[in-house]
Design a protein around this motif. Sequence first.
Motif, PDB file in Angstrom:
ATOM      1  N   VAL A   1      25.028 -82.752 -18.841  1.00  0.00           N
ATOM      2  CA  VAL A   1      25.686 -83.630 -17.874  1.00  0.00           C
ATOM      3  C   VAL A   1      25.690 -82.933 -16.512  1.00  0.00           C
ATOM      4  CG1 VAL A   1      27.836 -84.785 -17.214  1.00  0.00           C
ATOM      5  CG2 VAL A   1      27.134 -84.771 -19.604  1.00  0.00           C
ATOM      6  N   VAL A   2      25.180 -83.629 -15.497  1.00  0.00           N
ATOM      7  CA  VAL A   2      25.154 -83.093 -14.140  1.00  0.00           C
ATOM      8  C   VAL A   2      25.909 -84.081 -13.249  1.00  0.00           C
ATOM      9  CG1 VAL A   2      23.689 -82.149 -12.324  1.00  0.00           C
ATOM     10  CG2 VAL A   2      22.831 -82.230 -14.659  1.00  0.00           C
ATOM     11  N   LEU A   3      26.888 -83.579 -12.508  1.00  0.00           N
ATOM     12  CA  LEU A   3      27.761 -84.480 -11.752  1.00  0.00           C
ATOM     13  C   LEU A   3      27.759 -84.159 -10.263  1.00  0.00           C
ATOM     14  CD1 LEU A   3      29.679 -83.112 -14.345  1.00  0.00           C
ATOM     15  CD2 LEU A   3      30.693 -85.360 -14.015  1.00  0.00           C
TER      16      LEU A   3
ATOM     17  N   ALA B   1      32.563 -84.866  -8.956  1.00  0.00           N
ATOM     18  CA  ALA B   1      33.465 -85.191 -10.069  1.00  0.00           C
ATOM     19  C   ALA B   1      33.647 -83.937 -10.910  1.00  0.00           C
ATOM     20  CB  ALA B   1      32.906 -86.329 -10.914  1.00  0.00           C
ATOM     21  N   SER B   2      34.725 -83.920 -11.672  1.00  0.00           N
ATOM     22  CA  SER B   2      35.085 -82.743 -12.465  1.00  0.00           C
ATOM     23  C   SER B   2      34.159 -82.577 -13.673  1.00  0.00           C
ATOM     24  CB  SER B   2      36.534 -82.904 -12.935  1.00  0.00           C
ATOM     25  OG  SER B   2      36.877 -81.912 -13.876  1.00  0.00           O
TER      26      SER B   2
ATOM     27  N   ARG C   1      35.059 -81.753 -16.405  1.00  0.00           N
ATOM     28  CA  ARG C   1      35.835 -82.206 -17.567  1.00  0.00           C
ATOM     29  C   ARG C   1      35.401 -83.588 -18.068  1.00  0.00           C
ATOM     30  NH1 ARG C   1      38.246 -81.615 -20.680  1.00  0.00           N
ATOM     31  NH2 ARG C   1      40.424 -82.208 -20.462  1.00  0.00           N
ATOM     32  N   PHE C   2      34.547 -84.286 -17.295  1.00  0.00           N
ATOM     33  CA  PHE C   2      34.076 -85.607 -17.747  1.00  0.00           C
ATOM     34  C   PHE C   2      32.964 -85.527 -18.785  1.00  0.00           C
ATOM     35  CE2 PHE C   2      36.122 -87.009 -13.745  1.00  0.00           C
ATOM     36  CZ  PHE C   2      36.947 -87.983 -14.281  1.00  0.00           C
TER      37      PHE C   2
ATOM     38  N   ASP D   1      32.257 -85.723 -21.902  1.00  0.00           N
ATOM     39  CA  ASP D   1      33.008 -86.128 -23.088  1.00  0.00           C
ATOM     40  C   ASP D   1      32.554 -87.547 -23.415  1.00  0.00           C
ATOM     41  OD1 ASP D   1      35.838 -86.017 -24.712  1.00  0.00           O
ATOM     42  OD2 ASP D   1      35.526 -87.984 -23.803  1.00  0.00           O
TER      43      ASP D   1
ATOM     44  N   GLY E   1      33.936 -90.092 -24.805  1.00  0.00           N
ATOM     45  CA  GLY E   1      34.868 -91.137 -24.398  1.00  0.00           C
ATOM     46  C   GLY E   1      34.853 -91.357 -22.897  1.00  0.00           C
ATOM     47  N   GLU E   2      34.923 -90.260 -22.148  1.00  0.00           N
ATOM     48  CA  GLU E   2      34.996 -90.355 -20.684  1.00  0.00           C
ATOM     49  C   GLU E   2      33.719 -90.936 -20.077  1.00  0.00           C
ATOM     50  OE1 GLU E   2      37.584 -89.829 -18.742  1.00  0.00           O
ATOM     51  OE2 GLU E   2      38.844 -89.307 -20.467  1.00  0.00           O
ATOM     52  N   LEU E   3      32.577 -90.667 -20.692  1.00  0.00           N
ATOM     53  CA  LEU E   3      31.313 -91.164 -20.140  1.00  0.00           C
ATOM     54  C   LEU E   3      31.007 -92.590 -20.595  1.00  0.00           C
ATOM     55  CD1 LEU E   3      29.082 -87.958 -20.405  1.00  0.00           C
ATOM     56  CD2 LEU E   3      30.094 -88.948 -18.340  1.00  0.00           C
ATOM     57  N   GLY E   4      31.862 -93.115 -21.480  1.00  0.00           N
ATOM     58  CA  GLY E   4      31.691 -94.510 -21.882  1.00  0.00           C
ATOM     59  C   GLY E   4      30.976 -94.706 -23.205  1.00  0.00           C
TER      60      GLY E   4
ATOM     61  N   TRP F   1      25.637 -97.197 -15.904  1.00  0.00           N
ATOM     62  CA  TRP F   1      26.804 -98.063 -15.982  1.00  0.00           C
ATOM     63  C   TRP F   1      27.950 -97.481 -15.175  1.00  0.00           C
ATOM     64  CZ3 TRP F   1      24.587 -95.202 -19.803  1.00  0.00           C
ATOM     65  CH2 TRP F   1      25.333 -94.141 -20.330  1.00  0.00           C
TER      66      TRP F   1
ATOM     67  N   ARG G   1      31.971 -96.727 -14.820  1.00  0.00           N
ATOM     68  CA  ARG G   1      33.180 -96.520 -15.605  1.00  0.00           C
ATOM     69  C   ARG G   1      34.382 -97.109 -14.859  1.00  0.00           C
ATOM     70  NH1 ARG G   1      33.712 -96.125 -20.214  1.00  0.00           N
ATOM     71  NH2 ARG G   1      35.477 -94.743 -20.119  1.00  0.00           N
TER      72      ARG G   1
ATOM     73  N   PHE H   1      22.639 -86.751 -18.842  1.00  0.00           N
ATOM     74  CA  PHE H   1      23.528 -87.676 -18.142  1.00  0.00           C
ATOM     75  C   PHE H   1      23.619 -87.249 -16.682  1.00  0.00           C
ATOM     76  CE2 PHE H   1      24.758 -88.126 -22.512  1.00  0.00           C
ATOM     77  CZ  PHE H   1      25.157 -89.445 -22.652  1.00  0.00           C
TER      78      PHE H   1
ATOM     79  N   VAL I   1      25.758 -88.181 -13.161  1.00  0.00           N
ATOM     80  CA  VAL I   1      27.024 -88.844 -12.819  1.00  0.00           C
ATOM     81  C   VAL I   1      27.240 -88.794 -11.314  1.00  0.00           C
ATOM     82  CG1 VAL I   1      29.512 -88.875 -13.203  1.00  0.00           C
ATOM     83  CG2 VAL I   1      27.996 -88.115 -15.050  1.00  0.00           C
TER      84      VAL I   1
ATOM     85  N   GLN J   1      36.427 -87.976  -8.496  1.00  0.00           N
ATOM     86  CA  GLN J   1      37.178 -88.218  -9.738  1.00  0.00           C
ATOM     87  C   GLN J   1      37.549 -86.917 -10.464  1.00  0.00           C
ATOM     88  OE1 GLN J   1      34.633 -90.015  -8.745  1.00  0.00           O
ATOM     89  NE2 GLN J   1      35.009 -92.185  -9.145  1.00  0.00           N
TER      90      GLN J   1
END
Lengths: 418, 418
Positions: free
Chosen positions: A364-366, A369-370, A372-373, A375, A377-380, B102, B104, B408, B410, B415
């Motif tokens: 995951v690369v953001l 954003a934190s 901590r996403f 996850d 659940g958090e990613l949908g 998508w 969130r 992923f 993001v 956030q």
Amino acid sequence: MDMATVVKHMAQEAKAAARSLAVLPTAVKNQALAGLAQSLEQHRELIQEENQKDIVEAKKQNYPAAFIDRLTLSDKVLKSMVQGLHDVIHLPDPVGAVTSMWRRPNGLLVGRQRIPLGVIGFIYESRPNVTVDAGALCLKSGNAVILKGGKEAIRSNLALSRLMAQALSEVGAPAAAVQVIPTTEREAVVELLKLDELIDIVIPRGGEGLIRFVAENSRIPVLKHYKGVCHILVDADADLEMAETICFNAKVQRPGVCNAMETLLIHQDVARRFIPRMFARFREAGVELRGCPETCALDPQVKPAVATDWGYEFSDLILAVKVVPDLEAALDHIARYGSYHTEAIVTQNYGHAQRFLNEVDSSVVLVNASTRFNDGGELGLGAEIGINTSKLHAFGPMSLEELTTTKFIVYGSGQIRQ
Amino acid sequence: MDMATVVKHMAQEAKAAARSLAVLPTAVKNQALAGLAQSLEQHRELIQEENQKDIVEAKKQNYPAAFIDRLTLSDKVLKSMVQGLHDVIHLPDPVGAVTSMWRRPNGLLVGRQRIPLGVIGFIYESRPNVTVDAGALCLKSGNAVILKGGKEAIRSNLALSRLMAQALSEVGAPAAAVQVIPTTEREAVVELLKLDELIDIVIPRGGEGLIRFVAENSRIPVLKHYKGVCHILVDADADLEMAETICFNAKVQRPGVCNAMETLLIHQDVARRFIPRMFARFREAGVELRGCPETCALDPQVKPAVATDWGYEFSDLILAVKVVPDLEAALDHIARYGSYHTEAIVTQNYGHAQRFLNEVDSSVVLVNASTRFNDGGELGLGAEIGINTSKLHAFGPMSLEELTTTKFIVYGSGQIRQ
């Protein structure tokens, strides 16, 4: 029966169960999950009795308080397990979905259809609630699963296992769909890992020792759910207030988890402005800072970092901090010390954001954003069985779809190969 | 340097190359492939000289004619290798595609983006043209690859390897993107399989011995490209003329390949009508038939099958034939003896067609078409590096997309996790 025979027998039963699970209607799978949810509530005392035995034993062996805490199936934890089951019931069943279909020039209609993986071996540590979470996700995705939890949770896991088997039987599903290995011996894992004819994938989730042990002993493909050494880069063009909020959240909100920040990289152009407020906030929260020479020069209270602090998963209120001259240096640092888990950049520079997203090789690369996403659940994705840090099959958080594969289905009308 | 050091050094170079390959523009990758195509034509004589040395050696060792044939880089084979390169040039580059995205509830924009797997270890047997095919597919999908071909093709493979390195260098791409292990020692494979920190996946393609050896010795996840024991069921409601055409094609067109039919299942209601014409045609083509007692009763010329004929990959003009009482029995037979490769049903019964597609656990399942269509090109994937018979990652034929994974990405706006 010796352990090898027991484990092999379980795997044979799992493989047989997998065949009927693959075509089990969604409604029946959901009924089993609902039955289990009810059963967890009805048998709360029984579960907690068995759990108490595990706790007493662990205390006798002087496990630390945090460990005992994770081992405990409190009312609150049990409630969240029940809620978790209802969440899985409400997730769409991935099995059978045709993800794409196309016509070939010769008229063949070719599609890719989601099917379960088959039999999953799931090897994890300590927390007994994972037993039910993982069992539910495997069942809903049509997979049989053999669970091997931490030795300290064996009584809790076996109690939960009995309730799962019962819930399955009650709806006419094979009880062998979800099984717990009834021993604490590591030899059982060794035997399990040999059964490449019966088990399709092995997912180890835990510390370095466990992961290495499984990878070295397995003939079955392994999806490593390994450590997270997450980095955040505060870029020269960052909104520093936003950067402060994100970095604080990533480090402090839950420092013991794999998606917490372990190393903070700061662009040299903003280091002088960013460090005072950020570090004051970290100190107030009890975070120990370990810095590169430039960081220490800007804030003499920071302890000098040693070589092993880079790329280290502290899983605690400790943070390594490095000032970098530019984006390139940050990318190099991440390529060298990252763990393919989660990385974030805080920036208002469009080009830097896009380069970071493109070039960082993490699940995951953001941007802004934190960490901590990372996850499910958090990613949908609805839920997760864990975060896969090997690139194979499904990189990153694995939920229901990620527990399936696809086969090709072909509708013909007499076509032959020329 | 000892072999362990050589192989480790190659893997380190590959890992470094993978980082730049992951962001190499499509045009540059295509340039390298075009350069290689040209180079193969220009250096035809040099390649064939080296190939001749391999052939002389193999003849000295009394390899069978079919083996020598597969080893030979004839003008025709070289031409098809050049054509193969042009085909890969024209395939879309999978890297960078965002397969879905998508929003969130908290505003995060989450997408899945295709990225290369990283470093691939590809271990295969004899045919040296595979060296170029595999190198091209790995390069186009942004992966570095370490190739270990059959020991009999070592000189041919090294000659091709030099041309590949040159073609890469000429466009400024890292030459270490495609490397051939410069030895015939099996020890080199053992060393390669230990490097789980450097190599992301291992693909073995070949016989049972090779696959087992790799699976047993690897710490790296293995995608087995294993045998095909393909079944066709001629159902009670089959169009028997269509069935005859399909079965003949599946068995006779190219009996030595993995998607050829090995076992024919015939519904008892049509056995008496179907067998005479079908078997006459098979005999005319030189197919040896080995039947169950019912088959032998209907055609006394058929040799009785022995237990080991079921689930056996003859790779030759030999066919096992079994009369089954119903669809259920056919599904049971396939579940027991199939190899997760390719299965087909010939039927005009809608319900049976759908049940067969749903319940058969093979990488390609067909209705009214030949098993010979299990092939990346034929199914519309453009090309293939092989057919994965493990369910992990990409079940069935693997082409460019199947040599990638997703991460992923993001896009946030500040956030944090609550």
